[in-house]
Design a protein around this motif. Structure first.
Motif, mmCIF file in Angstrom:
data_model
loop_
_atom_site.group_PDB
_atom_site.id
_atom_site.type_symbol
_atom_site.label_atom_id
_atom_site.label_comp_id
_atom_site.label_asym_id
_atom_site.label_seq_id
_atom_site.Cartn_x
_atom_site.Cartn_y
_atom_site.Cartn_z
ATOM 1 N N GLY A 71 0.801 -1.212 0.000
ATOM 2 C CA GLY A 71 0.000 0.000 0.000
ATOM 3 C C GLY A 71 0.837 1.267 0.000
ATOM 4 N N GLN A 72 0.139 2.385 -0.009
ATOM 5 C CA GLN A 72 0.780 3.697 -0.038
ATOM 6 C C GLN A 72 1.426 4.056 1.290
ATOM 7 O OE1 GLN A 72 1.120 5.651 -2.743
ATOM 8 N NE2 GLN A 72 0.137 4.053 -3.930
ATOM 9 N N ARG A 73 0.833 3.548 2.369
ATOM 10 C CA ARG A 73 1.386 3.798 3.701
ATOM 11 C C ARG A 73 1.627 2.464 4.376
ATOM 12 N NH1 ARG A 73 -1.661 7.834 7.232
ATOM 13 N NH2 ARG A 73 0.342 7.864 8.262
ATOM 14 N N ASN A 74 2.785 2.334 4.958
ATOM 15 C CA ASN A 74 3.158 1.095 5.635
ATOM 16 C C ASN A 74 3.010 1.295 7.132
ATOM 17 O OD1 ASN A 74 5.251 1.425 3.089
ATOM 18 N ND2 ASN A 74 4.222 -0.529 3.212
ATOM 19 N N LEU A 75 1.757 1.419 7.558
ATOM 20 C CA LEU A 75 1.463 1.704 8.955
ATOM 21 C C LEU A 75 1.697 0.485 9.837
ATOM 22 C CD1 LEU A 75 -1.784 3.793 8.510
ATOM 23 C CD2 LEU A 75 0.497 4.625 9.076
ATOM 24 N N SER A 76 1.976 0.773 11.090
ATOM 25 C CA SER A 76 2.189 -0.296 12.059
ATOM 26 C C SER A 76 1.279 -0.086 13.260
ATOM 27 C CB SER A 76 3.651 -0.337 12.502
ATOM 28 O OG SER A 76 3.981 0.842 13.196
ATOM 29 N N ALA A 77 1.075 -1.174 14.005
ATOM 30 C CA ALA A 77 0.253 -1.139 15.216
ATOM 31 C C ALA A 77 0.751 -2.215 16.160
ATOM 32 C CB ALA A 77 -1.216 -1.375 14.879
ATOM 33 N N ALA A 125 9.929 0.944 -1.792
ATOM 34 C CA ALA A 125 8.813 0.104 -2.263
ATOM 35 C C ALA A 125 9.024 -0.306 -3.714
ATOM 36 C CB ALA A 125 7.497 0.848 -2.103
ATOM 37 N N GLU A 126 8.502 -1.477 -4.031
ATOM 38 C CA GLU A 126 8.605 -2.018 -5.387
ATOM 39 C C GLU A 126 7.219 -2.356 -5.898
ATOM 40 O OE1 GLU A 126 11.004 -5.423 -4.587
ATOM 41 O OE2 GLU A 126 12.878 -4.287 -4.652
ATOM 42 N N GLY A 127 7.113 -2.422 -7.218
ATOM 43 C CA GLY A 127 5.851 -2.805 -7.840
ATOM 44 C C GLY A 127 5.221 -1.647 -8.571
ATOM 45 N N SER A 128 4.536 -1.961 -9.659
ATOM 46 C CA SER A 128 3.898 -0.902 -10.428
ATOM 47 C C SER A 128 2.424 -0.757 -10.071
ATOM 48 C CB SER A 128 4.048 -1.178 -11.927
ATOM 49 O OG SER A 128 3.575 -2.473 -12.234
ATOM 50 N N LEU A 129 1.731 -1.873 -9.918
ATOM 51 C CA LEU A 129 0.310 -1.810 -9.581
ATOM 52 C C LEU A 129 0.097 -1.745 -8.077
ATOM 53 C CD1 LEU A 129 -2.563 -1.825 -10.613
ATOM 54 C CD2 LEU A 129 -2.492 -4.324 -10.635
ATOM 55 N N HIS A 130 0.751 -2.648 -7.346
ATOM 56 C CA HIS A 130 0.649 -2.681 -5.897
ATOM 57 C C HIS A 130 2.044 -2.502 -5.304
ATOM 58 C CE1 HIS A 130 -3.499 -4.005 -5.993
ATOM 59 N NE2 HIS A 130 -3.170 -4.927 -6.879
ATOM 60 N N LEU A 131 2.237 -1.401 -4.602
ATOM 61 C CA LEU A 131 3.526 -1.164 -3.967
ATOM 62 C C LEU A 131 3.679 -2.060 -2.749
ATOM 63 C CD1 LEU A 131 3.764 2.736 -4.074
ATOM 64 C CD2 LEU A 131 4.990 1.086 -5.494
ATOM 65 N N SER A 132 4.874 -2.587 -2.570
ATOM 66 C CA SER A 132 5.145 -3.393 -1.384
ATOM 67 C C SER A 132 6.616 -3.248 -1.010
ATOM 68 C CB SER A 132 4.794 -4.865 -1.631
ATOM 69 O OG SER A 132 5.597 -5.398 -2.662
ATOM 70 N N ILE A 133 6.895 -3.540 0.255
ATOM 71 C CA ILE A 133 8.275 -3.490 0.725
ATOM 72 C C ILE A 133 8.721 -4.903 1.083
ATOM 73 C CG2 ILE A 133 8.379 -1.083 1.489
ATOM 74 C CD1 ILE A 133 7.631 -2.004 4.295
ATOM 75 N N ARG A 134 10.001 -5.140 0.862
ATOM 76 C CA ARG A 134 10.568 -6.457 1.151
ATOM 77 C C ARG A 134 10.968 -6.551 2.623
ATOM 78 N NH1 ARG A 134 15.356 -6.668 -1.362
ATOM 79 N NH2 ARG A 134 15.202 -4.594 -2.226
ATOM 80 N N LYS A 135 11.034 -7.779 3.095
ATOM 81 C CA LYS A 135 11.438 -8.054 4.473
ATOM 82 C C LYS A 135 12.827 -7.475 4.757
ATOM 83 C CE LYS A 135 12.403 -12.037 7.435
ATOM 84 N NZ LYS A 135 12.349 -13.509 7.504
ATOM 85 N N SER A 136 13.743 -7.594 3.812
ATOM 86 C CA SER A 136 15.106 -7.090 4.021
ATOM 87 C C SER A 136 15.120 -5.573 4.219
ATOM 88 C CB SER A 136 16.014 -7.478 2.854
ATOM 89 O OG SER A 136 15.521 -6.938 1.637
ATOM 90 N N ILE A 137 14.199 -4.879 3.576
ATOM 91 C CA ILE A 137 14.088 -3.419 3.747
ATOM 92 C C ILE A 137 13.635 -3.106 5.168
ATOM 93 C CG2 ILE A 137 12.793 -1.359 3.026
ATOM 94 C CD1 ILE A 137 14.930 -2.318 0.990
ATOM 95 N N VAL A 138 12.645 -3.852 5.634
ATOM 96 C CA VAL A 138 12.143 -3.639 7.004
ATOM 97 C C VAL A 138 13.255 -3.936 8.008
ATOM 98 C CG1 VAL A 138 10.439 -4.371 8.720
ATOM 99 C CG2 VAL A 138 9.770 -4.113 6.326
ATOM 100 N N GLN A 139 13.950 -5.044 7.825
ATOM 101 C CA GLN A 139 15.027 -5.414 8.741
ATOM 102 C C GLN A 139 16.145 -4.381 8.758
ATOM 103 O OE1 GLN A 139 15.660 -9.282 6.911
ATOM 104 N NE2 GLN A 139 15.006 -10.297 8.804
ATOM 105 N N SER A 140 16.341 -3.682 7.649
ATOM 106 C CA SER A 140 17.416 -2.690 7.533
ATOM 107 C C SER A 140 17.008 -1.288 7.972
ATOM 108 C CB SER A 140 17.908 -2.626 6.089
ATOM 109 O OG SER A 140 18.383 -3.882 5.683
ATOM 110 N N THR A 141 15.786 -1.131 8.448
ATOM 111 C CA THR A 141 15.302 0.186 8.878
ATOM 112 C C THR A 141 16.145 0.689 10.050
ATOM 113 O OG1 THR A 141 13.054 -0.441 8.252
ATOM 114 C CG2 THR A 141 13.288 1.456 9.721
ATOM 115 N N LEU A 142 16.687 1.886 9.898
ATOM 116 C CA LEU A 142 17.468 2.488 10.988
ATOM 117 C C LEU A 142 16.541 2.841 12.137
ATOM 118 C CD1 LEU A 142 19.894 4.851 9.053
ATOM 119 C CD2 LEU A 142 20.437 2.681 10.157
ATOM 120 N N ILE A 143 16.966 2.485 13.345
ATOM 121 C CA ILE A 143 16.159 2.733 14.538
ATOM 122 C C ILE A 143 17.007 3.466 15.568
ATOM 123 C CG2 ILE A 143 14.861 1.646 16.428
ATOM 124 C CD1 ILE A 143 13.504 1.128 13.815
#
Length: 191
Positions: A71-77, A125-143
């Motif tokens: 999706g357009q926003r990768n919200l978390s809860a 994010a990748e994809g033309s019709l449906h944007l998505s992020i890969r697990k490796s991108i999430v794991q690499s998120t700076l915190i």
């Protein structure tokens, strides 16, 4: 540090096809539509389904953070004390903290919903019709992880802001209904 240093990341439960809604099912299934813009789970909308022999690793636990992978926003809860078995759709990542003594789940969810983190997800994010992020991108998120007292303060301020937003929206909706009632009375008096 990166997210993989403080948490494990895995995909949500893999359903084959559409998640069937089953009255009195054995498991709740959180879908993308069940997350608010404020990073809250709309539990009243979460459907019940049947999951055959769910393994403990498939089920969400108290303190798990779910992150929308599409999706357009990768919200978390944050998942809080589910009162029955619950899984999330495969369109989510499940983030489980390795050490709850140093990082609060609510702080992590807030951090992942920050504009700067969301920009990182959007750029990756990748994809033309449906944007998505890969697990490796999430794991690499700076915190950036401040001390616990600062995390607690951030969480308290965030929760207060969300409550204020709910209250203001309620007042706005109440005023709209009031004005509609006045309009009906005035226009009804003309006829």
């Amino acid at each position: 540090m990166v997210l993989a240093d403080i948490a494990t990341v895995k995909a949500g439960y893999s359903f084959r096809g559409k998640i069937p809604e089953v009255d009195d099912g054995n498991t709740l299934a959180i879908q993308i539509k069940d997350l608010t813009d404020d990073g809250e789970i709309r539990w009243q909308n979460v459907i019940s389904t049947n999951v055959n022999n769910p393994k403990p690793r498939d089920l969400l636990a108290d303190g798990d953070v779910i992150l929308a992978a599409r999706g357009q926003r990768n919200l978390s809860a944050v998942v809080r004390k589910p009162n029955q078995p619950v899984v999330c759709a495969p369109h989510y990542f499940v983030i489980s903290l390795k050490d709850y003594d140093h990082v609060l789940p609510d702080f992590l969810a807030w951090y992942l919903n920050l504009q700067s983190t969301q920009r990182y997800f959007q750029k990756s994010a990748e994809g033309s019709l449906h944007l998505s992020i890969r697990k490796s991108i999430v794991q690499s998120t700076l915190i950036m992880v401040p001390e616990l007292s600062k995390q607690k303060l951030v969480v308290e301020l965030h929760n207060a802001a969300v409550q204020e937003k709910h209250l203001l929206n309620s007042l706005i909706e109440n005023r709209r209904a009031q004005m509609q009632g006045i309009a009906n009375d005035i226009l009804g008096a003309r006829n």
